[in-house]
Structures are given as C-alpha cells and as structure tokens.
Enzyme design. Structure first.
Site, PDB file in Angstrom:
ATOM      1  N   TRP A  69       0.828  -1.200   0.000  1.00 42.56           N
ATOM      2  CA  TRP A  69       0.000   0.000   0.000  1.00 42.56           C
ATOM      3  C   TRP A  69       0.874   1.266   0.000  1.00 42.56           C
ATOM      4  O   TRP A  69       1.777   1.404   0.815  1.00 42.56           O
ATOM      5  CB  TRP A  69      -0.929   0.001   1.219  1.00 42.56           C
ATOM      6  N   ASP A 106       2.800  -6.767  -5.556  1.00 43.84           N
ATOM      7  CA  ASP A 106       1.827  -5.990  -4.779  1.00 43.84           C
ATOM      8  C   ASP A 106       1.713  -4.574  -5.346  1.00 43.84           C
ATOM      9  O   ASP A 106       2.061  -3.592  -4.694  1.00 43.84           O
ATOM     10  CB  ASP A 106       2.248  -5.924  -3.299  1.00 43.84           C
ATOM     11  N   TYR A 109      -2.712   0.241  -7.333  1.00 43.78           N
ATOM     12  CA  TYR A 109      -3.282  -0.788  -8.199  1.00 43.78           C
ATOM     13  C   TYR A 109      -3.040  -0.369  -9.641  1.00 43.78           C
ATOM     14  O   TYR A 109      -2.974   0.836  -9.924  1.00 43.78           O
ATOM     15  CB  TYR A 109      -4.799  -0.926  -7.985  1.00 43.78           C
ATOM     16  N   MET A 176      -7.192  -9.814  -1.518  1.00 50.10           N
ATOM     17  CA  MET A 176      -7.177  -9.132  -0.223  1.00 50.10           C
ATOM     18  C   MET A 176      -8.617  -8.938   0.270  1.00 50.10           C
ATOM     19  O   MET A 176      -9.184  -7.854   0.179  1.00 50.10           O
ATOM     20  CB  MET A 176      -6.420  -7.815  -0.339  1.00 50.10           C
ATOM     21  N   THR A 177      -9.179 -10.020   0.796  1.00 52.58           N
ATOM     22  CA  THR A 177     -10.563  -9.995   1.266  1.00 52.58           C
ATOM     23  C   THR A 177     -10.624  -9.458   2.695  1.00 52.58           C
ATOM     24  O   THR A 177     -11.206 -10.064   3.605  1.00 52.58           O
ATOM     25  CB  THR A 177     -11.199 -11.397   1.164  1.00 52.58           C
ATOM     26  N   TYR A 178      -9.982  -8.299   2.864  1.00 56.20           N
ATOM     27  CA  TYR A 178     -10.039  -7.549   4.115  1.00 56.20           C
ATOM     28  C   TYR A 178     -10.035  -6.067   3.730  1.00 56.20           C
ATOM     29  O   TYR A 178      -9.936  -5.738   2.546  1.00 56.20           O
ATOM     30  CB  TYR A 178      -8.867  -7.889   5.044  1.00 56.20           C
ATOM     31  N   TRP A 341      -2.712 -11.368   6.186  1.00 56.32           N
ATOM     32  CA  TRP A 341      -1.874 -10.219   6.511  1.00 56.32           C
ATOM     33  C   TRP A 341      -2.067  -9.922   7.993  1.00 56.32           C
ATOM     34  O   TRP A 341      -3.173  -9.655   8.407  1.00 56.32           O
ATOM     35  CB  TRP A 341      -2.282  -8.992   5.674  1.00 56.32           C
TER      36      TRP A 341
END
Length: 363
Positions: A69, A106, A109, A176-178, A341
């Site tokens: 990020w 990563d 995006y 990234m299902t958070y 993560w």
C-alpha cells in the site's frame, strides 16, 4: 500462505513454519525501476534468516513481495518494454541472490491510484505484459518458481486488469478480502467478512443508505456489501480457475469510536473516522479480556465483531472461529487456499489464528 513483516521481537526461528506452505517476506522496494532493498545489509540478513527456516520445513516456499500500500513507481516501471526488462532482470538477480522460491507483485493498483500512487490507462495492458515477462523469466530457473499477485477484494479492480490473461502467467491471485470497509469509512461494518450479505439484509441501517449512495453514483459496482464469497464467485464467473484463487484472513481488526448502541454498533454511523487498526495479539490482550467488550457473531457475514457500550467502541476483526470457517470454505469450494496479513500480528500464545487455520486444514 503467510505475509511476514520482520520485527525485532518475532525472529524467523520463532515462526511456526511447520504450519505453513508459503511465507512471503514483505516488502522489497521498487527503486529506480528495480527490485531491491533500501537497506540491503539489514533486510537482506533478515530474509536470509527466513530462508534458513526451510531446514525445519523443507516443503516451505519462501517468496518476496514487492510494493504494498502506497508504494509507487509501478506504472513507470511497467510503461515500456525496456523499463519492464530492467525490472525483470533485477527480479531475477534478487531471487538468485536470496535463493527464493518466487515473488508476489503488490501493485496497488494498476490503472487506479491507491494512496496517491501514479496510475495510467495503459497500466492495464502493461500489467499483463509485465506478468508475462516475469513468468518467462521465472521459467528459466531449473527449479519451479512461483508468481503471485495481490488483488483487491472488490469488483472495480478487475475492470482495470485483464484478469484471465494475467492468470495465464500467475500461479495464484492473493485476493485481499479484508479492508472491505476501510480506514476512511465513518460507517461501521465488517472489514473481513466471509459470508454473502445482501443489501436487503442490512435494510434500515445507516450503512445501507451509504452503500446505496455509492452504488447510485457509480463508486461501487455492487449494491451489496463486499465479502470473500462474493469476490470468489465473481472471479470464477470471469473464468478464473478456482485453484488459482487464494482468499485472505485479517490478523488485525478495525476500531471505530463514537458508535451508537443500535444493532450493537454494527452498520452504524460513527462519531468520526475509525480509531485505527489493531493487531490481533493486542485484541486478545486488551479487548477479549475486558468485560466492557462483548463479542457478537453475524450469521450472514460469518464474522465476529465486538461492541463496548461504555466507551462506544466497535471492533471488526477475524478471530479463531472466523479464520477456521474461511479455511473450511476454501477447502469445500476447491479454491487454492488461504493467506493472511500478517503473521507478526498474531498472538504468540496458544490458540493463535494460525493454529486455528492449521487445525482446520488438517481435518
């Protein structure tokens, strides 16, 4: 599959590597278009110590993640054939130097700016070309090398990548299902739910009104709350092989303050931006032992949350029950697996989140 950020009090020799199939050191840096460490003498020693843990689990795959990020430079790096070739060559040298089993992209995006990063319309095709070039480079090694990438848990992301093309070159997409309700939300909700919650399930809540407005103005492509199940079904419908999909668990929670007691704080308008994220080991130590915090379970979302009426605090998080459920879902759905993560946020005591995942996977 564990993302791992090195820390002073959690050295590689303390990691329960016997419970992992993959561990991804996070992060390498993108500097002048090349993969490197900004402090190689420090970070390189930590990565080497991690690779050494394969002595305890010879089947363990140790990988490197690049980016994360707010990491910039990806759009420029992927822009031309020459700039991609420069990065790919540096990646090969990096993998050779540290004797790694692969790499994880990563880029947050392609085509969409995350945290102010540069994005171009050309990123879409350039990301495909980059992944193709990386795959071809990794295939030159004598031993198999893995190529994965971190992808978003929301549909709009996939409008900006050529999903089925990219998946020809990637072994897995780590979804990234958070952060499904993020740190900029003033509305409370589940940040890492498994279950497929429908818009009708949250009728009458402030969160529902917020979701409706996002959908109507085009910021959300889906009127329903996000979830792991929803994005997995979406990717399979797009033609992605289920075995290439890895879902994410959150070894951290998100906390909001000034939350009214309606619905025990869930789907409410808070008194401002959320307090911040909290590592699971801190949740275990500070919240699970505090009688003011009451744990609730949402059957629809298949996710826990806590509410503290005294201090008007609401916590969304994964616990041992929810990560075990995600693991069970991954096996029953026939997808690639579960990642999280990040490892250092787990409790170092018995009954950790990793323990819960491992035990469920052994059933």
């Amino acid at each position: 599959m564990a993302y791992y950020v090195p820390e002073r009090d959690y050295k590689p020799e303390q990691i329960p590597v016997e419970q992992l199939t993959h561990i991804i050191y996070s992060f390498a840096n993108l500097v002048d278009g090349e993969m490197t460490f900004r402090k190689p003498e420090e970070a390189g020693a930590k990565l080497a110590a991690l690779v050494k843990q394969k002595e305890r689990n010879p089947d363990l795959k140790v990988m490197i993640a690049i980016g994360g990020w707010g990491a910039d430079g990806f759009s420029d790096m992927a822009l031309t054939e020459e700039s991609r070739a420069k990065f790919i060559a540096s990646s090969k040298a990096f993998i050779e130097t540290y004797q790694l089993d692969g790499m994880d992209m990563d880029w947050e995006y392609p085509g969409i700016s995350g945290a102010g990063t540069k994005a171009r319309p050309e990123d879409t095709q350039n990301f495909t070309a980059l992944m193709k070039g990386l795959r071809e480079m990794l295939d030159t090694f004598e031993s198999p090398k893995l190529l994965t990438f971190a992808s978003a848990g929301w549909k709009r992301y996939y409008d900006f990548i050529e999903t089925t093309e990219v998946m020809k070159y990637a072994d897995y997409t780590n979804v990234m299902t958070y952060d499904q309700v993020s740190g900029v939300s003033i509305y409370t909700g589940h940040h890492t739910p498994l279950g497929d919650v429908k818009s009708a399930d949250i009728a009458g809540t402030p969160f529902k009104a917020h979701m409706d407005s996002l959908y109507q103005n085009g910021d959300n492509l889906d009127p329903d709350p996000r979830s792991a199940q929803k994005i997995v079904d979406f990717l399979i419908e797009k033609g992605v092989d289920p075995k290439q999909i890895v879902i994410g668990g959150a070894f951290y929670g998100r906390v909001w303050k000034g939350v009214p007691p309606t619905n025990n704080g869930l789907y409410q308008l808070s008194g401002g931006l959320h307090v911040g994220w909290m590592a699971y080991h801190a949740i275990r130590e500070k919240y699970e032992t505090d009688s003011n915090f009451v744990r609730f379970w949402d059957d629809k979302a298949q996710a826990p949350y806590m509410y503290n009426a005294k201090d008007s605090l609401m916590l969304s998080y994964d616990d041992t029950v929810s990560v075990a459920l995600k693991t069970r879902y991954a096996m029953e759905k026939g997808i690639g697996g579960i990642m999280f993560w990040e490892l250092g946020n787990d409790t170092k005591q018995e009954g950790s989140l990793l323990d819960a995942i491992y035990k469920e996977a052994q059933k």
